[in-house]
Design a protein around this motif. Structure first.
Motif, PDB file in Angstrom:
ATOM      1  N   ARG A  66     -12.697  17.713 -27.296  1.00  0.00           N
ATOM      2  CA  ARG A  66     -11.235  17.744 -27.359  1.00  0.00           C
ATOM      3  C   ARG A  66     -10.788  19.151 -26.976  1.00  0.00           C
ATOM      4  NH1 ARG A  66     -10.117  15.898 -32.434  1.00  0.00           N
ATOM      5  NH2 ARG A  66     -10.093  13.810 -31.571  1.00  0.00           N
ATOM      6  N   VAL A  67      -9.893  19.234 -26.011  1.00  0.00           N
ATOM      7  CA  VAL A  67      -9.370  20.507 -25.522  1.00  0.00           C
ATOM      8  C   VAL A  67      -7.947  20.654 -26.051  1.00  0.00           C
ATOM      9  CG1 VAL A  67      -8.890  21.903 -23.478  1.00  0.00           C
ATOM     10  CG2 VAL A  67     -10.745  20.210 -23.422  1.00  0.00           C
ATOM     11  N   LYS A  68      -7.662  21.803 -26.653  1.00  0.00           N
ATOM     12  CA  LYS A  68      -6.321  22.095 -27.176  1.00  0.00           C
ATOM     13  C   LYS A  68      -5.885  23.464 -26.695  1.00  0.00           C
ATOM     14  CE  LYS A  68      -7.695  21.278 -31.524  1.00  0.00           C
ATOM     15  NZ  LYS A  68      -7.600  21.171 -32.980  1.00  0.00           N
ATOM     16  N   LEU A  69      -4.580  23.667 -26.711  1.00  0.00           N
ATOM     17  CA  LEU A  69      -4.030  24.977 -26.354  1.00  0.00           C
ATOM     18  C   LEU A  69      -3.932  25.861 -27.590  1.00  0.00           C
ATOM     19  CD1 LEU A  69      -1.047  23.820 -24.132  1.00  0.00           C
ATOM     20  CD2 LEU A  69      -3.192  24.816 -23.345  1.00  0.00           C
ATOM     21  N   ARG A  70      -4.185  27.131 -27.421  1.00  0.00           N
ATOM     22  CA  ARG A  70      -3.950  28.074 -28.517  1.00  0.00           C
ATOM     23  C   ARG A  70      -2.453  28.263 -28.689  1.00  0.00           C
ATOM     24  NH1 ARG A  70      -8.715  32.434 -27.405  1.00  0.00           N
ATOM     25  NH2 ARG A  70     -10.364  31.062 -28.129  1.00  0.00           N
TER      26      ARG A  70
ATOM     27  N   LYS B 128     -20.554  23.970 -22.867  1.00  0.00           N
ATOM     28  CA  LYS B 128     -20.965  25.337 -22.533  1.00  0.00           C
ATOM     29  C   LYS B 128     -20.340  25.770 -21.207  1.00  0.00           C
ATOM     30  CE  LYS B 128     -24.998  28.240 -21.935  1.00  0.00           C
ATOM     31  NZ  LYS B 128     -26.459  28.318 -21.894  1.00  0.00           N
ATOM     32  N   GLU B 129     -20.317  24.854 -20.236  1.00  0.00           N
ATOM     33  CA  GLU B 129     -19.729  25.165 -18.931  1.00  0.00           C
ATOM     34  C   GLU B 129     -18.211  25.361 -19.035  1.00  0.00           C
ATOM     35  OE1 GLU B 129     -19.151  22.794 -14.776  1.00  0.00           O
ATOM     36  OE2 GLU B 129     -21.136  22.684 -15.706  1.00  0.00           O
ATOM     37  N   MET B 130     -17.525  24.492 -19.776  1.00  0.00           N
ATOM     38  CA  MET B 130     -16.067  24.573 -19.904  1.00  0.00           C
ATOM     39  C   MET B 130     -15.612  25.820 -20.645  1.00  0.00           C
ATOM     40  SD  MET B 130     -14.785  20.891 -21.120  1.00  0.00           S
ATOM     41  CE  MET B 130     -14.902  19.425 -20.158  1.00  0.00           C
ATOM     42  N   SER B 131     -16.356  26.208 -21.657  1.00  0.00           N
ATOM     43  CA  SER B 131     -15.887  27.279 -22.527  1.00  0.00           C
ATOM     44  C   SER B 131     -16.282  28.669 -22.044  1.00  0.00           C
ATOM     45  CB  SER B 131     -16.392  27.059 -23.950  1.00  0.00           C
ATOM     46  OG  SER B 131     -17.806  27.035 -23.974  1.00  0.00           O
ATOM     47  N   GLY B 132     -17.012  28.757 -20.955  1.00  0.00           N
ATOM     48  CA  GLY B 132     -17.400  30.060 -20.416  1.00  0.00           C
ATOM     49  C   GLY B 132     -16.282  30.702 -19.630  1.00  0.00           C
ATOM     50  N   ARG B 133     -16.508  31.927 -19.217  1.00  0.00           N
ATOM     51  CA  ARG B 133     -15.514  32.627 -18.391  1.00  0.00           C
ATOM     52  C   ARG B 133     -15.465  31.987 -17.016  1.00  0.00           C
ATOM     53  NH1 ARG B 133     -13.321  37.406 -19.384  1.00  0.00           N
ATOM     54  NH2 ARG B 133     -13.379  37.968 -17.193  1.00  0.00           N
ATOM     55  N   TYR B 134     -14.253  31.818 -16.501  1.00  0.00           N
ATOM     56  CA  TYR B 134     -14.088  31.273 -15.169  1.00  0.00           C
ATOM     57  C   TYR B 134     -14.415  32.333 -14.131  1.00  0.00           C
ATOM     58  CZ  TYR B 134     -11.551  27.580 -17.573  1.00  0.00           C
ATOM     59  OH  TYR B 134     -11.213  26.557 -18.405  1.00  0.00           O
ATOM     60  N   VAL B 135     -14.862  31.899 -12.985  1.00  0.00           N
ATOM     61  CA  VAL B 135     -15.239  32.810 -11.906  1.00  0.00           C
ATOM     62  C   VAL B 135     -14.063  33.697 -11.504  1.00  0.00           C
ATOM     63  CG1 VAL B 135     -16.025  32.909  -9.505  1.00  0.00           C
ATOM     64  CG2 VAL B 135     -16.948  31.181 -11.038  1.00  0.00           C
TER      65      VAL B 135
ATOM     66  N   ARG C  29      -8.654  36.297 -20.969  1.00  0.00           N
ATOM     67  CA  ARG C  29      -9.375  35.549 -21.988  1.00  0.00           C
ATOM     68  C   ARG C  29      -8.951  34.083 -21.916  1.00  0.00           C
ATOM     69  NH1 ARG C  29     -11.298  39.348 -25.806  1.00  0.00           N
ATOM     70  NH2 ARG C  29     -10.215  41.315 -25.623  1.00  0.00           N
ATOM     71  N   PRO C  30      -9.896  33.170 -22.156  1.00  0.00           N
ATOM     72  CA  PRO C  30      -9.529  31.752 -22.162  1.00  0.00           C
ATOM     73  C   PRO C  30      -8.500  31.468 -23.260  1.00  0.00           C
ATOM     74  CG  PRO C  30     -11.915  32.025 -22.252  1.00  0.00           C
ATOM     75  CD  PRO C  30     -11.306  33.376 -22.410  1.00  0.00           C
ATOM     76  N   THR C  31      -7.552  30.585 -22.970  1.00  0.00           N
ATOM     77  CA  THR C  31      -6.540  30.243 -23.959  1.00  0.00           C
ATOM     78  C   THR C  31      -6.702  28.816 -24.452  1.00  0.00           C
ATOM     79  OG1 THR C  31      -4.995  29.582 -22.231  1.00  0.00           O
ATOM     80  CG2 THR C  31      -4.850  31.856 -23.021  1.00  0.00           C
TER      81      THR C  31
END
Length: 80
Positions: A22-26, A56-63, A70-72
């Motif tokens: 489940r993906v949510k916004l901060r 693991k792939e989704m929550s890592g830093r984007y290229v 920072r990911p939000t």
């Protein structure tokens, strides 16, 4: 929700997916002003291993992150 154009899928959707993310916004994400503060998205996978690999792939830093970005998004494992 049904798929509108199933012919566009690269591979068929698995029928029995019990492991999800489940993906949510901060609360500090300005995107919530567009989609609402209660926006969520769920991704479902057939196996726990596939789900964990994708998490693991989704929550890592984007290229394309700039230094200091920072990911939000928040990610939560869910099971049916």
């Amino acid at each position: 929700m049904p798929i509108a154009h199933e012919h566009n899928l690269a591979r068929p959707l698995p029928r029995d997916c019990q492991f999800g993310i489940r993906v949510k916004l901060r609360s500090t994400d300005p995107f919530k002003n567009l989609v609402g503060g209660d926006w969520t998205r769920e991704h479902w996978y057939a196996t726990r291993e596939e789900r964990d690999r994708m998490l693991k792939e989704m929550s890592g830093r984007y290229v394309y992150f700039r230094p200091g970005d920072r990911p939000t998004l928040e990610f939560e494992k869910v099971d049916r």
